[in-house]
Design a protein around this motif. Sequence first.
Motif, PDB file in Angstrom:
ATOM      1  N   GLU A   1       0.900  -1.674   0.010  1.00 29.75           N
ATOM      2  CA  GLU A   1      -0.218  -0.301  -0.026  1.00 29.75           C
ATOM      3  C   GLU A   1       0.861   1.687  -0.179  1.00 29.75           C
ATOM      4  OE1 GLU A   1      -3.402   1.891  -0.522  1.00 29.75           O
ATOM      5  OE2 GLU A   1      -3.234  -0.108  -0.379  1.00 29.75           O
ATOM      6  N   SER A   2       2.162   1.053   0.302  1.00 28.43           N
ATOM      7  CA  SER A   2       3.083   2.591   0.338  1.00 28.43           C
ATOM      8  C   SER A   2       4.032   1.949   0.105  1.00 28.43           C
ATOM      9  CB  SER A   2       2.637   3.137   2.268  1.00 28.43           C
ATOM     10  OG  SER A   2       4.128   1.974   2.803  1.00 28.43           O
TER      11      SER A   2
ATOM     12  N   THR B   1       3.464  -0.623  -6.155  1.00 28.26           N
ATOM     13  CA  THR B   1       2.661   0.015  -5.459  1.00 28.26           C
ATOM     14  C   THR B   1       0.861  -0.774  -6.330  1.00 28.26           C
ATOM     15  OG1 THR B   1       2.652   2.208  -6.181  1.00 28.26           O
ATOM     16  CG2 THR B   1       3.064   1.429  -4.037  1.00 28.26           C
ATOM     17  N   ARG B   2      -0.403  -0.533  -5.489  1.00 25.06           N
ATOM     18  CA  ARG B   2      -1.711  -0.990  -6.634  1.00 25.06           C
ATOM     19  C   ARG B   2      -1.696  -0.229  -7.549  1.00 25.06           C
ATOM     20  NH1 ARG B   2      -4.651   2.828  -4.866  1.00 25.06           N
ATOM     21  NH2 ARG B   2      -4.513   2.248  -2.404  1.00 25.06           N
ATOM     22  N   GLN B   3      -1.373   1.642  -7.427  1.00 23.72           N
ATOM     23  CA  GLN B   3      -0.992   3.202  -7.967  1.00 23.72           C
ATOM     24  C   GLN B   3      -0.667   2.587  -9.221  1.00 23.72           C
ATOM     25  OE1 GLN B   3      -0.444   2.644  -4.887  1.00 23.72           O
ATOM     26  NE2 GLN B   3      -1.996   4.731  -3.723  1.00 23.72           N
TER      27      GLN B   3
ATOM     28  N   LEU C   1      -8.343  -4.173   2.190  1.00 21.40           N
ATOM     29  CA  LEU C   1      -8.482  -3.331   1.720  1.00 21.40           C
ATOM     30  C   LEU C   1      -9.270  -3.330   0.195  1.00 21.40           C
ATOM     31  CD1 LEU C   1      -5.427  -0.346   2.460  1.00 21.40           C
ATOM     32  CD2 LEU C   1      -7.648  -0.582   3.040  1.00 21.40           C
TER      33      LEU C   1
ATOM     34  N   ASP D   1     -15.158   1.473  -3.164  1.00 21.63           N
ATOM     35  CA  ASP D   1     -14.141   2.374  -2.765  1.00 21.63           C
ATOM     36  C   ASP D   1     -12.541   2.421  -4.116  1.00 21.63           C
ATOM     37  OD1 ASP D   1     -11.500   1.708  -2.107  1.00 21.63           O
ATOM     38  OD2 ASP D   1     -13.530   1.221  -0.636  1.00 21.63           O
TER      39      ASP D   1
ATOM     40  N   GLU E   1      -9.825   3.215  -4.177  1.00 19.07           N
ATOM     41  CA  GLU E   1      -8.744   1.704  -3.798  1.00 19.07           C
ATOM     42  C   GLU E   1      -9.610   0.576  -4.181  1.00 19.07           C
ATOM     43  OE1 GLU E   1     -10.143   4.399  -1.827  1.00 19.07           O
ATOM     44  OE2 GLU E   1      -8.414   5.459  -1.506  1.00 19.07           O
ATOM     45  N   SER E   2     -10.617  -0.109  -3.767  1.00 15.80           N
ATOM     46  CA  SER E   2     -10.975  -1.243  -3.927  1.00 15.80           C
ATOM     47  C   SER E   2     -10.871  -1.838  -5.409  1.00 15.80           C
ATOM     48  CB  SER E   2     -12.124  -1.306  -3.766  1.00 15.80           C
ATOM     49  OG  SER E   2     -11.736  -1.340  -1.980  1.00 15.80           O
TER      50      SER E   2
ATOM     51  N   GLN F   1      -9.496  -0.354  -7.649  1.00 14.63           N
ATOM     52  CA  GLN F   1      -7.495  -0.510  -8.322  1.00 14.63           C
ATOM     53  C   GLN F   1      -7.342  -2.311  -8.127  1.00 14.63           C
ATOM     54  OE1 GLN F   1      -5.520   2.343  -7.024  1.00 14.63           O
ATOM     55  NE2 GLN F   1      -5.671   3.822  -8.939  1.00 14.63           N
ATOM     56  N   TYR F   2      -7.838  -2.287  -6.934  1.00 11.04           N
ATOM     57  CA  TYR F   2      -7.139  -3.996  -6.487  1.00 11.04           C
ATOM     58  C   TYR F   2      -8.670  -5.126  -7.680  1.00 11.04           C
ATOM     59  CZ  TYR F   2      -4.584  -2.623  -2.595  1.00 11.04           C
ATOM     60  OH  TYR F   2      -3.838  -2.483  -1.627  1.00 11.04           O
TER      61      TYR F   2
END
Length: 133
Positions: free
Chosen positions: A9-10, A52-54, A76, A90, A92-93, A95-96
């Motif tokens: 996540e980070s 990272t997921r992003q 998440l 949301d 974030e979800s 993107q996962y």
Amino acid sequence: MKKIVVLIESELLVSQLYDTMLSYSGLDPHHIGICCGSKKRWETDRVLTVGTRQTIVNLCGDLGHVDLLFIDEAHLVGRMGNDDFEADADPESKQYFQIINMLSAINTNINISGCTATPWGLSYGYLYGDNGK
């Protein structure tokens, strides 16, 4: 060799895991990569990629065939239904879910695992038991 992608996540934790894997995994340093836009590293051709997921969400095609997707902070991810993300998930979800769907399209036998120390999520309650179904 099998290909593993670890979603973190980070960006700080990406570096920490990368350094730990270099120290303890026994893998050749050229087999471990980072995918993190803020670090300006997009190493998608490695046996083990930490990212990272992003950043990973935009590089799934470049990653190619992945055997194991491991998700840190798996709480998440949220919930999936009928092979897709919930409409009200949301960002974030979503993107996962996009990552899971894209990598699953490339390798239908992908293994997906994760870990969390959080037993519940704000939008869906407990991750286990009767309330977590």
